[in-house]
Structures are given as C-alpha cells and as structure tokens.
Scaffold this motif. Structure first.
Motif: not given
Length: 503
Positions: A445-467
């Motif tokens: 019952g949980i969407d695992l691909l829902e938007n999860v806020p990045p916790r570090t700068e590296n996670e933010l960059l990875r999310m940006f490049f994936r988008q």
C-alpha cells in the motif's frame, strides 16, 4: 544455557582439514593495474564466478565496475572497458548463481541494476542495463541472490528496508520493514526459506522473508562508557556475557541450524559467536580473536564445514572447523600475508581445481598496489586420484524452482552436482528480462517512488540529474510523436485529395 568461552590453546583433534594451507598464485595468474575503489563502505567490492571477475573501480562522476575474464590475468590496460551506468558510487555487486553472464549491482543512486555481460567479456563501455530497479528512497548498500530460485533478488537500502524483487516481472513483491537502522548484512539458509540479518540497531534477526515475520531476535547492549560501568560489567561478565557481543556480520551455517556472527566485545576486541537459529537469547559459544579494529568478514564452506575469517585491512586469513558437538569451533591454522586486503571474492565450488585438492579460493583486493591475487586453500594429499571425502555433492548451477514457485510458499533444497568428472555447464538456461513500463511501485500500500525530500547535497544532485534525464527522455518522446502526427496529417490530406473514382 551458559556461554562457552573458547581458548586459543591448541587442541589436536583429529581432522582431515588440520593441515590445510593457503597458496598464493604465481604473478602471471594475478591481475595488476586494477583501479580498485577507495570507497570506505564495508563490503567486498568483488564478485567471482567460473567465467568472470568483477571489481568495483575508482571513477569520477558516477559509479563503475570492471568485468575481467578469469582466464585473462596479467596487467590491465588503462582503457579497459567498464560497466558505468550508475550515477552514484557502486556499493555491492553479485553474480547470479544460475546465469554466469548476469550480474546485479546496487549504488548510491538508489537503484539496483541487472547487467548481461557478453561472452568473452566487455569490448566497449556498457551503460545500458537489462533491468533498472527503483524502489528505495535512499542509497542501496546490499544485494543478495536467492540460493535456489533463479529470479529472486533481495536489496537492502539506507531507508532501513529490504525489498524482494521478482525479476520475472521486474517488480518488488515484498517489503521487509522491521529494521530501525541500517542493515549491515544478510544471509539465506540453504533452501532460502529463512533470512538472517544484522543491523546497526544492535539486533540479530531471523526472518521468514515471504511474510516478513521476525521469528527470532536478539539485542546487544551498548558499549562501556565509564569506569564505574566497566567495573560493574566486570562483576556480571560471567552472568551476562551473552549481551557483550555486538554483531556486525552474520552467516547461516548450512543445514546445521546454526548462525555464525562476527563483531566486537564490550572491550572492543574482535569476536565470533555461534548461535542456535531457533534461540537467539544467548550464543552457544563465543571466542575472542584479537584487538584489531578492522571488520571481520566470515566465509563458510558448507561442504567441508570450514569457517574462514578475514579482517578488512588485515593480511591474514584464519580458518576453523565447525562441528555440532563441543568444542563447536576448532581452530585449524592461519594464512599470513604482509599485504592488507580491501575485500575478497570467492570462487564457486565448481570453479576449483579438484586435481590440486583445492577446497576454497579467494581473490584478494590489494588497493595500494592495484593488485588482485588468488589465494587457494589446499588440502595436502599425496594421491593424484579424486578425493571424494573432501568433495561431497555440492550445490550446482541449476535452479531448484522458479520465482513464482518460491513466492507461492514452496521450498526446495539446491540441485546438487558432483565435481568428479569436471564441470561442464549445459548452455540451456537463458535469462529473459521482462518488458517494463514506467509506473509507480506500490508495495504493502506504499508508493516507493513517491517524492522523498533529499537529505544531503549529493542526494539532491543525483535527484536533479535523474530528473534532467527524465525531462530529456520526455522531450525526445514528444518530438517523435509530433513528427508522427505530422506524417499522419499529410497522409490524411492525401486521401482527401484523391478523386472518388480512384477510391
């Protein structure tokens, strides 16, 4: 139950493995010039099967690993092709035990990927995976193949979750959500019906993976912080020694219904402990190893009942024989080397040299030299004939059941094979990746691909490049659809302009 404390005093119990010794391969059979990763993640960074040796490498901008044919040793070309599809550091790699050209990898980019290596190895950089599996919200640190089913893969992420992937459909079918901190290790029993995990929350667990039910759990006390606490602990050490072992790594001991853990004692000495899988309230036996700080990796050979202990940063490998009766753990010998190991890969049984009485083979990563050396564990025998007593029937390369059968509740022991006549793999199995569409991943019952806020700068960059990649893909798809629409409009106009007689 009382905990037995082992002693290093040698006891010369009769054993056919008492004189096993380690032999380093000649230099021409080693691998030189390999840019081994400098990542400090506690993993082996190496995976071996009969065809290939895979090693995680140091790379800039994303993660990569190389795949070398085992037979092509020597110095590596600096431009040797790599598997470089991940956008973050690769943290773990594992070969499929039933398809020798299929390897799984996981990364800091939150993905798990399945790769198919061409026969003979890579000729150019590989960037396209057979399957890309997204379900974790944080980096993925561990992956583990099921021991008897060809299409089941487990992944453990820093989101404290274990996902069970059915590769026949390319989707997660179960989420194990009982951990409250980072999962340190996972181990299946022989038929894959039970899963043991160690966790940073100081709990050792035995789990029924299909239901996610925790069958057994054990908690370890935190470390000593004051002198007063230390003196108090010294008084109750004999009564509460079962709580002193803080577990790091766990491994099932074949069909013995035992678990073996490595960790540290309350006094920060490295320890191993033996457990009954049906009662984790207290270890059967504990043994102090030494006072070094490197993580101890356990390797268990179910055919010979031998346990190998290799410390990260150590040069030596200790080995023991495990029995079902006291003293349970019998120290045999120690392989010593001045070169510290970053990680170790293990050759499957059917890849060993039975003519030389080789019972185990490590591939030792030496980061400082960019060097990989095979270390063979050999039982000294004078006869040149096949030694049946040290090579019983062993787990083969044929799956005992499919992913759907295992998920339905069926358990089967591995399909066994003999090593007597050499190893000849029938080339009948073919790995078929499912055709997937981009969609949400819902488990429990949980969407695992829902938007999860990045916790570090590296996670933010990875999310940006994936988008950015997703936007580029959507733009290309939109452009192709516009072109197709214009083509259809032209065809429609042509049909309208055709005279009725011609129609």
């Amino acid at each position: 139950m009382t905990v037995t404390k082992m002693s290093w005093r040698p006891s010369y119990r009769g054993s056919k493995f008492r004189n096993v010794y380690g032999k380093v391969a000649n230099r021409e059979h080693c691998f030189d010039g390999v840019p081994i990763t400098k990542n400090v993640h506690d993993n082996h960074f190496c995976a071996v099967n009969c065809k290939f040796l895979a090693v995680v490498t140091e790379s800039a901008g994303g993660g990569s690993f190389i795949v070398l044919p085992v037979s092509q040793s020597g110095r590596l070309d600096s431009h040797f092709p790599k598997v470089c599809g991940h956008q973050g550091n690769v943290l773990d790699i594992k070969w499929n035990p039933f398809f020798e050209n299929i390897i799984a990898s996981c990364s800091e980019d939150t993905s798990v990927r399945i790769w198919e290596i061409p026969e003979g190895g890579l000729r150019r950089n590989m960037t396209e995976a057979v399957l890309e599996l997204y379900g974790h919200s944080r980096r993925v640190g561990l992956i583990e193949w099921h021991p008897t089913s060809s299409g089941i893969l487990l992944s453990a992420g820093y989101d404290y979750k274990i996902l069970i992937w059915n590769l026949e459909i390319g989707e997660p079918v179960k989420m194990i959500d009982c951990h409250t901190d980072v999962i340190l290790s996972m181990s299946f029993n022989t038929d894959g019906s039970l899963l043991a995990t160690s966790c940073k929350d100081k709990k050792l667990r035995v789990i029924e993976p299909r239901s996610g039910v925790v069958l057994q759990s054990s908690t370890f006390l935190c470390s000593v912080t004051t002198k007063r606490e230390a003196s108090f602990c010294l008084c109750i050490h004999q009564q509460a020694s079962c709580k002193n072992h803080r577990v790091n790594r766990v491994v099932f001991l074949g069909n013995m219904k035992r678990l073996l853990t490595t960790g540290v004692s309350r006094w920060n000495t490295r320890q191993i402990a033996l457990w009954d899988q049906e009662d984790l309230s207290m270890p059967i036996v504990e043994e102090d190893i030494d006072g070094l700080s490197g993580l101890l990796f356990p390797f268990y050979d179910a055919d010979t009942h031998m346990l190998y202990l290799a410390g990260k940063g150590d040069g030596n490998i200790r080995y023991f024989e495990i029995t079902t009766e006291k003293p349970y753990l019998q120290y045999l010998m120690e392989f010593r080397s001045p070169a510290p190991q970053k990680g170790l890969g293990v050759m499957p049984k059917h890849g060993l040299d039975v003519a030389a009485c080789e019972v185990y083979r490590f591939y030792k990563l030496i980061t400082l030299k960019g060097y990989i050396e095979p270390v063979s564990m050999i039982v000294p025998r004078r006869s040149d004939t096949y030694q049946e007593d040290i090579y019983p029937m062993t787990a083969g390369t044929e799956p005992a059941l499919s992913a759907s059968e295992w998920l339905s509740g069926i358990n089967r022991d591995p399909v066994l094979m003999s090593l007597k006549d050499g190893y000849h793999r029938p080339n009948q199995l073919v790995f078929k990746a499912p055709v997937k569409e981009k969609k949400s991943v819902v488990v429990n019952g949980i969407d695992l691909l829902e938007n999860v806020p990045p916790r570090t700068e590296n996670e933010l960059l990875r999310m940006f490049f994936r988008q950015q990649d997703e936007l580029r893909r959507l733009k290309e798809e939109l452009t192709s659809k516009d072109v197709r629409i214009r083509q259809l409009e032209l065809e429609l106009n042509n049909l309208k302009n055709v005279s009725p007689n011609n129609v």
